[in-house]
Design a protein around this motif. Structure first.
Motif, PDB file in Angstrom:
ATOM      1  N   ARG A 194     -10.366   6.697   0.202  1.00  0.00           N
ATOM      2  CA  ARG A 194     -10.778   6.039   1.444  1.00  0.00           C
ATOM      3  C   ARG A 194      -9.773   6.350   2.560  1.00  0.00           C
ATOM      4  NH1 ARG A 194     -10.639  -0.441   2.654  1.00  0.00           N
ATOM      5  NH2 ARG A 194     -11.398  -0.294   4.803  1.00  0.00           N
ATOM      6  N   GLU A 195     -10.253   6.318   3.808  1.00  0.00           N
ATOM      7  CA  GLU A 195      -9.374   6.589   4.941  1.00  0.00           C
ATOM      8  C   GLU A 195      -8.298   5.508   5.054  1.00  0.00           C
ATOM      9  OE1 GLU A 195     -12.242   3.567   6.449  1.00  0.00           O
ATOM     10  OE2 GLU A 195     -12.433   5.374   5.206  1.00  0.00           O
ATOM     11  N   PRO A 196      -7.155   5.813   5.719  1.00  0.00           N
ATOM     12  CA  PRO A 196      -6.121   4.787   5.920  1.00  0.00           C
ATOM     13  C   PRO A 196      -6.685   3.586   6.656  1.00  0.00           C
ATOM     14  CG  PRO A 196      -5.293   6.970   6.510  1.00  0.00           C
ATOM     15  CD  PRO A 196      -6.765   7.119   6.301  1.00  0.00           C
ATOM     16  N   ARG A 241      -0.703   6.583  -6.820  1.00  0.00           N
ATOM     17  CA  ARG A 241       0.145   6.672  -5.635  1.00  0.00           C
ATOM     18  C   ARG A 241      -0.567   6.031  -4.446  1.00  0.00           C
ATOM     19  NH1 ARG A 241       2.470  12.421  -4.331  1.00  0.00           N
ATOM     20  NH2 ARG A 241       0.277  12.912  -3.938  1.00  0.00           N
ATOM     21  N   HIS A 242       0.175   5.155  -3.758  1.00  0.00           N
ATOM     22  CA  HIS A 242      -0.253   4.644  -2.467  1.00  0.00           C
ATOM     23  C   HIS A 242       0.294   5.567  -1.379  1.00  0.00           C
ATOM     24  CE1 HIS A 242      -1.020   0.632  -4.250  1.00  0.00           C
ATOM     25  NE2 HIS A 242       0.194   0.668  -4.750  1.00  0.00           N
ATOM     26  N   LEU A 243      -0.338   5.538  -0.211  1.00  0.00           N
ATOM     27  CA  LEU A 243       0.292   5.951   1.034  1.00  0.00           C
ATOM     28  C   LEU A 243       0.418   4.691   1.874  1.00  0.00           C
ATOM     29  CD1 LEU A 243      -1.427   9.315   2.054  1.00  0.00           C
ATOM     30  CD2 LEU A 243       0.855   8.985   1.083  1.00  0.00           C
ATOM     31  N   ILE A 244       1.643   4.327   2.212  1.00  0.00           N
ATOM     32  CA  ILE A 244       1.895   3.121   2.991  1.00  0.00           C
ATOM     33  C   ILE A 244       2.661   3.530   4.243  1.00  0.00           C
ATOM     34  CG2 ILE A 244       2.953   0.835   3.015  1.00  0.00           C
ATOM     35  CD1 ILE A 244       2.542   0.748  -0.017  1.00  0.00           C
ATOM     36  N   ASP A 245       2.026   3.305   5.384  1.00  0.00           N
ATOM     37  CA  ASP A 245       2.554   3.805   6.656  1.00  0.00           C
ATOM     38  C   ASP A 245       2.791   5.311   6.587  1.00  0.00           C
ATOM     39  OD1 ASP A 245       2.464   1.356   7.961  1.00  0.00           O
ATOM     40  OD2 ASP A 245       4.443   0.782   7.229  1.00  0.00           O
ATOM     41  N   GLY A 246       1.940   5.992   5.824  1.00  0.00           N
ATOM     42  CA  GLY A 246       2.013   7.444   5.724  1.00  0.00           C
ATOM     43  C   GLY A 246       2.996   7.973   4.701  1.00  0.00           C
ATOM     44  N   ALA A 247       3.785   7.090   4.078  1.00  0.00           N
ATOM     45  CA  ALA A 247       4.790   7.516   3.098  1.00  0.00           C
ATOM     46  C   ALA A 247       4.262   7.322   1.681  1.00  0.00           C
ATOM     47  CB  ALA A 247       6.079   6.725   3.285  1.00  0.00           C
ATOM     48  N   THR A 295       3.383  -4.020  -6.218  1.00  0.00           N
ATOM     49  CA  THR A 295       3.604  -3.519  -4.867  1.00  0.00           C
ATOM     50  C   THR A 295       3.271  -4.617  -3.868  1.00  0.00           C
ATOM     51  OG1 THR A 295       3.003  -1.289  -5.577  1.00  0.00           O
ATOM     52  CG2 THR A 295       3.068  -1.701  -3.214  1.00  0.00           C
ATOM     53  N   VAL A 296       4.203  -4.881  -2.975  1.00  0.00           N
ATOM     54  CA  VAL A 296       4.051  -5.909  -1.946  1.00  0.00           C
ATOM     55  C   VAL A 296       3.732  -5.201  -0.631  1.00  0.00           C
ATOM     56  CG1 VAL A 296       5.238  -7.727  -0.678  1.00  0.00           C
ATOM     57  CG2 VAL A 296       5.654  -7.449  -3.132  1.00  0.00           C
ATOM     58  N   ILE A 297       2.561  -5.492  -0.062  1.00  0.00           N
ATOM     59  CA  ILE A 297       2.121  -4.844   1.165  1.00  0.00           C
ATOM     60  C   ILE A 297       1.962  -5.910   2.239  1.00  0.00           C
ATOM     61  CG2 ILE A 297       0.371  -3.397   2.255  1.00  0.00           C
ATOM     62  CD1 ILE A 297      -0.318  -2.329  -0.516  1.00  0.00           C
ATOM     63  N   ALA A 298       2.693  -5.759   3.332  1.00  0.00           N
ATOM     64  CA  ALA A 298       2.692  -6.768   4.380  1.00  0.00           C
ATOM     65  C   ALA A 298       1.515  -6.596   5.327  1.00  0.00           C
ATOM     66  CB  ALA A 298       3.997  -6.687   5.180  1.00  0.00           C
ATOM     67  N   LYS A 299       1.126  -7.701   5.919  1.00  0.00           N
ATOM     68  CA  LYS A 299       0.082  -7.672   6.938  1.00  0.00           C
ATOM     69  C   LYS A 299       0.464  -6.684   8.040  1.00  0.00           C
ATOM     70  CE  LYS A 299      -0.350 -11.216   9.777  1.00  0.00           C
ATOM     71  NZ  LYS A 299      -0.741 -12.563  10.278  1.00  0.00           N
ATOM     72  N   GLY A 300      -0.488  -5.859   8.444  1.00  0.00           N
ATOM     73  CA  GLY A 300      -0.253  -4.899   9.510  1.00  0.00           C
ATOM     74  C   GLY A 300       0.113  -3.512   9.024  1.00  0.00           C
ATOM     75  N   GLN A 301       0.545  -3.388   7.772  1.00  0.00           N
ATOM     76  CA  GLN A 301       0.876  -2.059   7.277  1.00  0.00           C
ATOM     77  C   GLN A 301      -0.391  -1.245   7.057  1.00  0.00           C
ATOM     78  OE1 GLN A 301       3.780  -3.131   3.983  1.00  0.00           O
ATOM     79  NE2 GLN A 301       4.993  -1.720   5.196  1.00  0.00           N
ATOM     80  N   VAL A 302      -0.253   0.072   7.203  1.00  0.00           N
ATOM     81  CA  VAL A 302      -1.389   0.972   7.031  1.00  0.00           C
ATOM     82  C   VAL A 302      -1.358   1.491   5.594  1.00  0.00           C
ATOM     83  CG1 VAL A 302      -2.514   3.079   7.825  1.00  0.00           C
ATOM     84  CG2 VAL A 302      -1.346   1.587   9.459  1.00  0.00           C
ATOM     85  N   HIS A 303      -2.448   1.251   4.871  1.00  0.00           N
ATOM     86  CA  HIS A 303      -2.464   1.477   3.428  1.00  0.00           C
ATOM     87  C   HIS A 303      -3.595   2.418   3.037  1.00  0.00           C
ATOM     88  CE1 HIS A 303      -3.720   0.090  -0.762  1.00  0.00           C
ATOM     89  NE2 HIS A 303      -2.570   0.718  -0.928  1.00  0.00           N
ATOM     90  N   GLN A 304      -3.345   3.160   1.964  1.00  0.00           N
ATOM     91  CA  GLN A 304      -4.371   4.021   1.387  1.00  0.00           C
ATOM     92  C   GLN A 304      -4.035   4.240  -0.086  1.00  0.00           C
ATOM     93  OE1 GLN A 304      -4.321   8.164   2.728  1.00  0.00           O
ATOM     94  NE2 GLN A 304      -6.548   8.169   2.835  1.00  0.00           N
ATOM     95  N   CYS A 350       8.213  -0.746   0.815  1.00  0.00           N
ATOM     96  CA  CYS A 350       7.185  -1.050  -0.175  1.00  0.00           C
ATOM     97  C   CYS A 350       7.544  -0.491  -1.541  1.00  0.00           C
ATOM     98  CB  CYS A 350       5.844  -0.512   0.277  1.00  0.00           C
ATOM     99  SG  CYS A 350       5.083  -1.521   1.540  1.00  0.00           S
ATOM    100  N   THR A 351       8.827  -0.393  -1.841  1.00  0.00           N
ATOM    101  CA  THR A 351       9.225   0.074  -3.160  1.00  0.00           C
ATOM    102  C   THR A 351       8.655  -0.867  -4.215  1.00  0.00           C
ATOM    103  OG1 THR A 351      11.277   0.932  -2.260  1.00  0.00           O
ATOM    104  CG2 THR A 351      11.168   0.653  -4.649  1.00  0.00           C
ATOM    105  N   PRO A 352       7.834  -0.368  -5.142  1.00  0.00           N
ATOM    106  CA  PRO A 352       7.249  -1.271  -6.134  1.00  0.00           C
ATOM    107  C   PRO A 352       8.320  -1.955  -6.969  1.00  0.00           C
ATOM    108  CG  PRO A 352       6.114   0.844  -6.130  1.00  0.00           C
ATOM    109  CD  PRO A 352       7.347   1.002  -5.289  1.00  0.00           C
ATOM    110  N   LEU A 353       8.088  -3.196  -7.291  1.00  0.00           N
ATOM    111  CA  LEU A 353       8.958  -3.928  -8.194  1.00  0.00           C
ATOM    112  C   LEU A 353       8.552  -3.601  -9.620  1.00  0.00           C
ATOM    113  CD1 LEU A 353       8.753  -7.364  -6.389  1.00  0.00           C
ATOM    114  CD2 LEU A 353      10.710  -5.827  -6.367  1.00  0.00           C
ATOM    115  N   THR A 354       9.519  -3.238 -10.443  1.00  0.00           N
ATOM    116  CA  THR A 354       9.257  -3.033 -11.865  1.00  0.00           C
ATOM    117  C   THR A 354       9.430  -4.367 -12.568  1.00  0.00           C
ATOM    118  OG1 THR A 354      10.031  -0.741 -11.759  1.00  0.00           O
ATOM    119  CG2 THR A 354       9.934  -1.781 -13.930  1.00  0.00           C
TER     120      THR A 354
END
Length: 280
Positions: free
Chosen positions: A35-37, A54-60, A70-79, A111-115
């Motif tokens: 899906r698109e970002p 693999r995620h892309l979060i803010d393009g990374a 993985t903790v993703i904050a409101k407003g971040q761009v996710h894919q 957004c480094t995933p927590l192990t």
């Protein structure tokens, strides 16, 4: 002002204290299935019991595997760029469900995933399943309190694992607390104030104490962390909006676009428009 085209925004139902808990089942996604970002108008926990991707979060790129959160904050761009055999849960909720120290987890800066430790994984999975079941029940007088307590328990565990990561690198608990408070204040004020003394005053410490603590903990001074946060938002807007460089500079509190462009190029190694053209 130019017309702004933002990424698609995913939102929760328009109701008070909205929350969703969904089972995550992704057998395989890649290539044309991706899906698109998109931005989230909510905070999100992505718990992976099994599988990888693999995620892309803010393009990374952000790799994940079994027993990761993985903790993703409101407003971040996710894919979701890639996934294979993924099973777990996704928890989505708005700001009304956050209080106190839990906000620190959703700074929007990393957004480094927590192990999740092996001994905690099954218990955490069960906790999220309890929350899912509770969300599916018809509302009752005790529902809001139960849901809040279950989510709070999940976030407190995530906070514990995140702090353990930091303290494993040599930080003290006092260092972690000050860093947590700085991140919370920075998230509130970064578009309007870029001065280290403002944040030190808000936290009740001297500028020297704050900068030394942050340098010890993160390797970055207060001013560097402030600029990091400001330019992270700038990179998001350059990648995922049609705002002009001047409009972005204005939105992020710079006096003029030239000061913004100099700061961006000094830190990122390329001009704002070069990043936009490269990401196109």
């Amino acid at each position: 002002m130019s017309e702004m085209t933002e990424p698609t925004v995913d939102d929760l139902p328009a109701e008070a204290d909205a929350m969703e808990v969904r089972s995550l089942e992704l057998d395989r996604i890649e290539g044309d299935e991706v899906r698109e970002p998109h931005r989230h108008a909510y905070h999100e926990l992505v718990w992976v019991r099994e599988g990888s991707g693999r995620h892309l979060i803010d393009g990374a790129p952000v790799e994940f595997g079994p027993h990761t959160l993985t903790v993703i904050a409101k407003g971040q761009v996710h894919q979701f760029e890639r996934a294979e055999g993924v099973r777990g849960y996704v928890v989505r909720f708005d700001d009304e469900w956050l209080s106190g120290a839990r906000r620190w987890l959703f700074s929007g800066q990393s957004c480094t995933p927590l192990t999740v430790p092996e001994e905690d994984a099954a218990r955490f999975d069960s906790l999220l399943d309890l929350l899912r079941v509770e969300m599916a029940r018809p509302p009752a007088p005790e529902s809001a309190e139960l849901r809040r307590n279950l989510l709070s328990a999940a976030l407190l565990w995530a906070q514990r694992w995140r702090e353990a990561q930091l303290e494993g690198g040599g930080a003290t608990s006092a260092d972690v607390q000050l860093h947590r408070e700085l991140v919370d204040t920075l998230e509130r004020d970064f578009t309007s104030n870029h001065e280290a003394r403002h944040y030190a005053a808000e936290l009740g410490v001297t500028t020297g104490t704050l900068s030394r603590t942050l340098t010890r903990l993160t390797g970055r001074t207060t001013k560097q962390l402030i600029l990091d946060r400001v330019l992270l938002e700038a990179a998001r807007l350059l990648r995922f909006s049609d705002l002009s460089v001047k409009e972005i500079a204005d939105r992020l509190g710079f006096n003029d676009q030239f000061a913004f462009s100099r700061a961006f190029k000094r830190q990122r190694g390329e001009a704002p428009l070069d990043l936009r053209n490269r990401a196109a």
